[in-house]
Structures are given as structure tokens and as C-alpha cells.
Design a protein around this motif. Structure first.
Motif, mmCIF file in Angstrom:
data_model
loop_
_atom_site.group_PDB
_atom_site.id
_atom_site.type_symbol
_atom_site.label_atom_id
_atom_site.label_comp_id
_atom_site.label_asym_id
_atom_site.label_seq_id
_atom_site.Cartn_x
_atom_site.Cartn_y
_atom_site.Cartn_z
ATOM 1 N N PRO A 1 -4.729 3.410 -4.955
ATOM 2 C CA PRO A 1 -4.132 2.404 -4.058
ATOM 3 C C PRO A 1 -5.160 1.528 -3.359
ATOM 4 O O PRO A 1 -5.019 0.296 -3.325
ATOM 5 C CB PRO A 1 -3.335 3.257 -3.055
ATOM 6 C CG PRO A 1 -2.999 4.495 -3.811
ATOM 7 C CD PRO A 1 -4.199 4.763 -4.670
ATOM 8 N N ASP A 2 -6.211 2.147 -2.800
ATOM 9 C CA ASP A 2 -7.236 1.373 -2.090
ATOM 10 C C ASP A 2 -8.023 0.473 -3.040
ATOM 11 O O ASP A 2 -8.382 -0.658 -2.684
ATOM 12 C CB ASP A 2 -8.197 2.311 -1.352
ATOM 13 C CG ASP A 2 -7.561 2.920 -0.109
ATOM 14 O OD1 ASP A 2 -6.658 2.287 0.472
ATOM 15 O OD2 ASP A 2 -7.961 4.039 0.269
ATOM 16 N N LYS B 1 0.841 -1.205 0.000
ATOM 17 C CA LYS B 1 0.000 0.000 0.000
ATOM 18 C C LYS B 1 0.877 1.257 0.000
ATOM 19 O O LYS B 1 0.589 2.216 -0.727
ATOM 20 C CB LYS B 1 -0.933 0.017 1.212
ATOM 21 C CG LYS B 1 -1.857 1.231 1.194
ATOM 22 C CD LYS B 1 -2.883 1.207 2.311
ATOM 23 C CE LYS B 1 -3.808 2.416 2.185
ATOM 24 N NZ LYS B 1 -4.847 2.451 3.232
ATOM 25 N N GLU C 1 0.744 4.129 -2.800
ATOM 26 C CA GLU C 1 0.488 5.525 -2.429
ATOM 27 C C GLU C 1 1.625 6.424 -2.876
ATOM 28 O O GLU C 1 1.384 7.517 -3.408
ATOM 29 C CB GLU C 1 0.280 5.636 -0.912
ATOM 30 C CG GLU C 1 -1.040 5.031 -0.438
ATOM 31 C CD GLU C 1 -1.160 5.001 1.072
ATOM 32 O OE1 GLU C 1 -2.290 4.860 1.566
ATOM 33 O OE2 GLU C 1 -0.119 5.083 1.767
ATOM 34 N N LEU D 1 -5.774 -2.526 -3.963
ATOM 35 C CA LEU D 1 -5.648 -3.439 -2.821
ATOM 36 C C LEU D 1 -6.948 -4.186 -2.553
ATOM 37 O O LEU D 1 -6.923 -5.358 -2.175
ATOM 38 C CB LEU D 1 -5.216 -2.659 -1.579
ATOM 39 C CG LEU D 1 -3.734 -2.266 -1.546
ATOM 40 C CD1 LEU D 1 -3.459 -1.325 -0.383
ATOM 41 C CD2 LEU D 1 -2.844 -3.495 -1.436
#
Length: 200
Positions: free
Chosen positions: A185-186, A87, A91, A189
Motif C-alpha cells: 500500500p505505501d 490507502k 491495506e 501510494l
């Protein structure tokens, strides 16, 4: 009296000018004459440091490769789980794109441009990111938080494929670029951890 610039300062001026121009007009239409004009130097000065524009492009990727390697080495030393490190990588990657979209566009365009005889520095830059992602995935497998059956080579390529596609989306939808990069990023993931297929 202005301080005389050393060789590294001159190379940095040339690098920045080349990044700005190549991101705007593309590598093919960029010339050493145009780079020299942008950098405020004579074209002869460029040839004191670089053989040609291809050499300048290689140098741009070398600088990024060295920065990326340093970032990953520090990241690997952190006392965090592998998923947390991935992560942080995502980011950091998208933050760099948001803060310097000209350089991001050049790195994306030139590392994804199919051509024979890709410069070694570009090849090494791309391979470096995949290598470190593989290390993080294997670290996660050893921690028991990543499926041991996945192919880490293929998965690292899949992750970077997703990253590159999102970068392209941001360039094409420029007005929404920062929102896209902030959420990326979220989103990546979530797909990696939850999958996309519902279990019957």
C-alpha cells in the motif's frame, strides 16, 4: 443429533471446497466430483444448488463482489480525504490476500485468465473495483488533492494493474509474500503521489 444444514450452509460448504481445490489444481482440472468429495457431500447434492463447476465459480465471485461493494459503500461514507480512503482500500485488499492466500490466488488467476465468454460475475467483480476507485479518484479531484487532468478510468486500471502484479509477485515469492503485501500500500501510494521521473 447434528443440526441439518440449510441451503445457504450447503452452498457455503461447496464454495469453500471449490476455493480450496481450484487454488491448488486450477479451474480446468477441478471437477464437481472432486468438489463434492472435498465438501463431504454427494455430487448430486451439488447439482441441487449449481448447474456445473462454472456456476460454482460464478457464485464464488458473486460472494466476493457483494463483500467488496459493502466495503466500498462504508468507505465512501467515512469523513476522510480521498487519498486516505485509497490507502484503506489498498491495506484492506492486501490484508485479505495475506490472511487467505488460497482465495486470493483463485480470484487473481480466474479474473486475469484471458478467455472468451468470461462469466458475468467475474466481469462485474473486476469492474466493480475499478468503478469505486474511479469514484475515489474523482472525489480527490473535487477536493483538490488529485490532478484534475488525469483520466480516472485509465488511472483506476493502472492502480489495479499494479495491485495484480504485486499479488502475482507474492505468489511467486511465497516466502516473502507477507512482507511484500505489508509494504505494497505505501509503495503504491508513494508512486502515485511522488511519481518516478525526476523533474529537470
Amino acid at each position: 443429533m447434528a443440526k441439518r444444514k440449510n441451503a445457504e450452509d450447503r452452498k457455503e460448504d461447496i464454495r469453500k471446497a471449490a476455493v480450496d481445490l481450484i487454488s491448488k489444481i486450477g479451474f480446468h482440472d477441478c471437477t464437481t466430483d472432486k468438489i463434492a468429495e472435498k465438501a463431504g457431500i454427494s455430487v448430486g447434492t451439488i447439482y441441487n444448488y449449481f448447474s456445473n463447476k462454472q456456476d460454482i465459480l460464478s457464485y464464488i465471485f458473486k460472494v466476493e463482489k457483494d463483500k467488496t461493494a459493502d466495503f466500498f459503500e462504508k468507505l465512501l461514507e467515512k469523513d476522510l480525504r480521498a487519498d486516505q480512503k485509497i490507502k484503506i482500500f489498498l491495506e484492506n485488499h492486501f490484508n485479505k490476500i495475506s490472511t487467505n492466500q488460497k482465495k486470493a490466488k483463485l480470484l487473481h488467476d480466474e479474473s486475469n485468465r484471458p478467455a472468451k465468454g468470461v462469466p458475468q460475475e467475474i466481469y462485474e467483480y473486476v469492474q466493480l473495483i475499478r468503478k469505486y476507485l474511479k469514484l475515489l479518484l474523482k472525489e480527490g479531484q473535487n477536493e483538490g488533492i488529485i490532478n484534475k487532468n488525469i483520466n480516472t478510468e485509465m488511472t483506476s486500471a493502472i492502480i489495479m494493474g499494479a495491485v495484480n502484479s504485486i499479488v502475482l509477485m507474492g505468489h511467486l515469492e511465497h516466502e516473502k509474500a507477507n512482507l511484500i503485501f505489508d509494504n505494497a500500500p505505501d509503495e503504491i501510494l508513494a508512486i502515485l503521489s511522488e511519481g518516478i521521473f525526476l523533474k529537470n
